[in-house]
Scaffold this motif. Structure first.
Motif, PDB file in Angstrom:
ATOM      1  N   ARG A   1     -15.571 -32.442 -45.824  1.00  0.00           N
ATOM      2  CA  ARG A   1     -16.723 -33.246 -46.212  1.00  0.00           C
ATOM      3  C   ARG A   1     -16.402 -34.691 -45.866  1.00  0.00           C
ATOM      4  NH1 ARG A   1     -18.815 -36.823 -49.637  1.00  0.00           N
ATOM      5  NH2 ARG A   1     -20.951 -36.542 -50.423  1.00  0.00           N
ATOM      6  N   THR A   2     -17.168 -35.245 -44.937  1.00  0.00           N
ATOM      7  CA  THR A   2     -16.921 -36.602 -44.469  1.00  0.00           C
ATOM      8  C   THR A   2     -17.460 -37.632 -45.464  1.00  0.00           C
ATOM      9  OG1 THR A   2     -18.985 -36.630 -43.212  1.00  0.00           O
ATOM     10  CG2 THR A   2     -17.016 -35.815 -42.091  1.00  0.00           C
TER      11      THR A   2
ATOM     12  N   LYS B   1     -21.423 -35.161 -44.498  1.00  0.00           N
ATOM     13  CA  LYS B   1     -21.529 -34.038 -43.564  1.00  0.00           C
ATOM     14  C   LYS B   1     -20.488 -32.978 -43.900  1.00  0.00           C
ATOM     15  CE  LYS B   1     -23.317 -36.737 -39.664  1.00  0.00           C
ATOM     16  NZ  LYS B   1     -23.072 -37.178 -38.268  1.00  0.00           N
ATOM     17  N   LEU B   2     -20.894 -31.715 -43.814  1.00  0.00           N
ATOM     18  CA  LEU B   2     -20.018 -30.583 -44.106  1.00  0.00           C
ATOM     19  C   LEU B   2     -19.700 -29.864 -42.799  1.00  0.00           C
ATOM     20  CD1 LEU B   2     -21.884 -29.293 -47.270  1.00  0.00           C
ATOM     21  CD2 LEU B   2     -19.765 -30.618 -47.229  1.00  0.00           C
ATOM     22  N   GLN B   3     -18.408 -29.770 -42.466  1.00  0.00           N
ATOM     23  CA  GLN B   3     -17.985 -29.214 -41.184  1.00  0.00           C
ATOM     24  C   GLN B   3     -16.957 -28.115 -41.398  1.00  0.00           C
ATOM     25  OE1 GLN B   3     -16.520 -32.822 -39.391  1.00  0.00           O
ATOM     26  NE2 GLN B   3     -18.544 -33.441 -38.645  1.00  0.00           N
TER      27      GLN B   3
ATOM     28  N   MET C   1     -17.243 -27.899 -36.651  1.00  0.00           N
ATOM     29  CA  MET C   1     -18.600 -27.394 -36.399  1.00  0.00           C
ATOM     30  C   MET C   1     -19.432 -27.552 -37.672  1.00  0.00           C
ATOM     31  SD  MET C   1     -18.893 -25.907 -33.280  1.00  0.00           S
ATOM     32  CE  MET C   1     -19.936 -24.458 -33.411  1.00  0.00           C
ATOM     33  N   PRO C   2     -20.742 -27.847 -37.564  1.00  0.00           N
ATOM     34  CA  PRO C   2     -21.585 -27.923 -38.769  1.00  0.00           C
ATOM     35  C   PRO C   2     -21.631 -26.579 -39.483  1.00  0.00           C
ATOM     36  CG  PRO C   2     -22.905 -27.989 -36.761  1.00  0.00           C
ATOM     37  CD  PRO C   2     -21.485 -28.154 -36.332  1.00  0.00           C
TER      38      PRO C   2
ATOM     39  N   SER D   1     -27.875 -31.878 -53.505  1.00  0.00           N
ATOM     40  CA  SER D   1     -28.159 -33.062 -52.698  1.00  0.00           C
ATOM     41  C   SER D   1     -27.408 -33.010 -51.369  1.00  0.00           C
ATOM     42  CB  SER D   1     -27.770 -34.323 -53.474  1.00  0.00           C
ATOM     43  OG  SER D   1     -27.925 -35.479 -52.680  1.00  0.00           O
ATOM     44  N   ASP D   2     -26.123 -32.650 -51.414  1.00  0.00           N
ATOM     45  CA  ASP D   2     -25.339 -32.550 -50.180  1.00  0.00           C
ATOM     46  C   ASP D   2     -25.843 -31.426 -49.288  1.00  0.00           C
ATOM     47  OD1 ASP D   2     -23.769 -34.629 -51.019  1.00  0.00           O
ATOM     48  OD2 ASP D   2     -21.883 -33.650 -50.487  1.00  0.00           O
ATOM     49  N   VAL D   3     -26.183 -30.282 -49.900  1.00  0.00           N
ATOM     50  CA  VAL D   3     -26.655 -29.139 -49.114  1.00  0.00           C
ATOM     51  C   VAL D   3     -27.974 -29.470 -48.426  1.00  0.00           C
ATOM     52  CG1 VAL D   3     -27.393 -26.732 -49.237  1.00  0.00           C
ATOM     53  CG2 VAL D   3     -25.434 -27.505 -50.593  1.00  0.00           C
TER      54      VAL D   3
END
Length: 413
Positions: A116-117, A121-123, A133-134, A162-164
């Motif tokens: 998690r940046t 963003k979740l990679q 990769m996303p 919220s993140d999702v």
């Protein structure tokens, strides 16, 4: 000891099948496996003091070592992070949260991690796949095809949702086919569409969380597992949960001689199979008749096992696993047999890994460690330490059955 090796012969039952017709079964000698002194297959196992003296053996010898090419060799226990468990850590320098698991299946170890940046963003990163990769396209392929299904798979926490939602908005693929094509284009650029799609499916089924299964039926389970990893990473990033302590012995496992020999035998046996295939193909190409005994070269298996034990060069690039047993005195021998090493490099500081941790008490000796670069990376078991082995008593199913006896209600999926 005249370059002798204390080993036991290995025989394999082979049934040749030619043109779909099964031939007579043969028992073929395929090599030798070194035997640990005083282990169950050893002739000294279970003998009393007087019996050992009558056989000319030292009754105080602890055993636990191998005899290879006339030299006593001991396999040093390896300390490693626990496999198949999610561990969340912070990278302060990059400002990212890493939720990782070392997915292990039949000797294959795959490091699967979610990052998690800073911007949310979740990679996803795992072996044989392009890095970072996303995550959303993978969830669509694993069975959560619509945005609603993805969102409902997570808990009701506003922080997590919220993140999702943010990552769903960033997702370029809005369906299963688009997600598969997106991953295929990054995994196999410039290839035909059919090849790209097939490559994407192989990556997900084989290399993503292999401990949950390598069949398409395991995709739903993998999706749930990734959701759990994502939730932990998001909660740690927002200060709702603390990061895991990688140096805590709850998150460590010790690989003993049995597991190390298992990995070595698996590697040597796979090489033997490739060698047999080569011998058969060469004989068929030359028009020669071949039998199971002539196709197998026992040295192909034995030499690789003996070489690893003699040099200490193990599979996966590990060195110093096998060492010559220290016979300076009785205490030195016992200390060497109870040694524990870390796979971390001696060249780097690794301050946290070298620090004395509270969970070392009763497990690792807090005083016995060498000076210099290996300080605290080479340890010894505590005097009364015991290493537990996976048995029926420690099986998860036994724990689950016990919990159910306490009238605990199961959560509905």
């Amino acid at each position: 000891m005249r370059d002798l090796t204390y080993a036991s012969p290995i025989f394999l039952e082979i049934m040749p099948t030619i043109n779909g017709i099964e031939r007579e079964q043969e028992e073929v000698f395929i090599g030798e496996l070194p035997i640990m002194v005083k282990s169950k297959p050893c002739h000294l196992y279970g003998l009393g003091k007087n019996e050992l003296i009558d056989m000319g053996e030292d009754p105080l010898d602890p055993g636990g070592y191998f005899i290879v090419n006339g030299t006593e060799k001991v396999l040093i226990s390896l300390e490693d992070l626990v496999p198949n468990r999610v561990i969340v850590s912070k990278d302060s320098a990059k400002g990212i949260i890493i939720s990782k698991v070392f997915s292990t299946r039949f000797g294959f170890r795959a490091r699967c991690s979610i990052e998690r940046t800073k911007d949310g963003k979740l990679q996803l990163t795992f072996p044989a796949a392009p890095p970072s990769m996303p995550i959303i396209p993978f969830l669509r392929i694993l069975g959560l095809k619509t945005d609603k299904e993805i969102l409902n798979a997570f808990s009701d926490s506003p922080t997590i949702r919220s993140d999702v939602l943010y990552n769903i908005e960033l997702d370029q693929a809005k369906s299963y086919d688009e997600a598969l094509d997106l991953i295929g284009r990054k995994a196999a650029p410039g290839q035909a569409r059919e090849f790209r799609l097939k490559r994407a499916e192989i990556l997900i089924d084989t290399y993503l969380l292999p401990h949950l299964g390598t069949e398409p039926e395991a995709r739903v389970l993998k999706a749930k597992y990734l959701v759990g990893m994502l939730e932990k990473a998001i909660l740690v990033a927002n200060g709702k949960m603390s990061a895991d302590d990688r140096d805590h012995y709850m998150n460590k496992r010790v690989r003993l001689a049995g597991e190390l020999m298992q990995d070595l035998f698996r590697y040597a046996f796979q090489f033997l199979i490739k060698d047999v295939t080569y011998q058969v193909e060469r004989s068929v190409a030359r028009g020669r008749r071949i039998t199971a005994k002539t196709a197998i070269r026992p040295d192909a298996l034995s030499d690789r096992i003996k070489y690893a034990l003699a040099t200490g060069n193990w599979i996966a690039g590990q060195t110093g696993v096998s060492q010559m047993l220290d016979r300076t005195n009785f205490f030195a021998t016992n200390s060497h047999l109870r040694r524990l090493i870390s796979p971390l490099s001696r060249r780097h500081p690794h301050f946290k890994a070298r620090d004395l941790h509270g969970t070392h008490w009763g497990r690792a000796c807090i005083a016995e460690t060498p000076e210099g670069p290996s300080c605290s990376l080479v340890k010894n078991y505590a005097l009364m330490a015991e290493v537990s082995m996976p048995t029926a008593a420690t099986d998860d199913s036994a724990v689950i059955r016990f919990i159910r006896t306490k009238n605990v209600k199961e959560k509905e999926e």
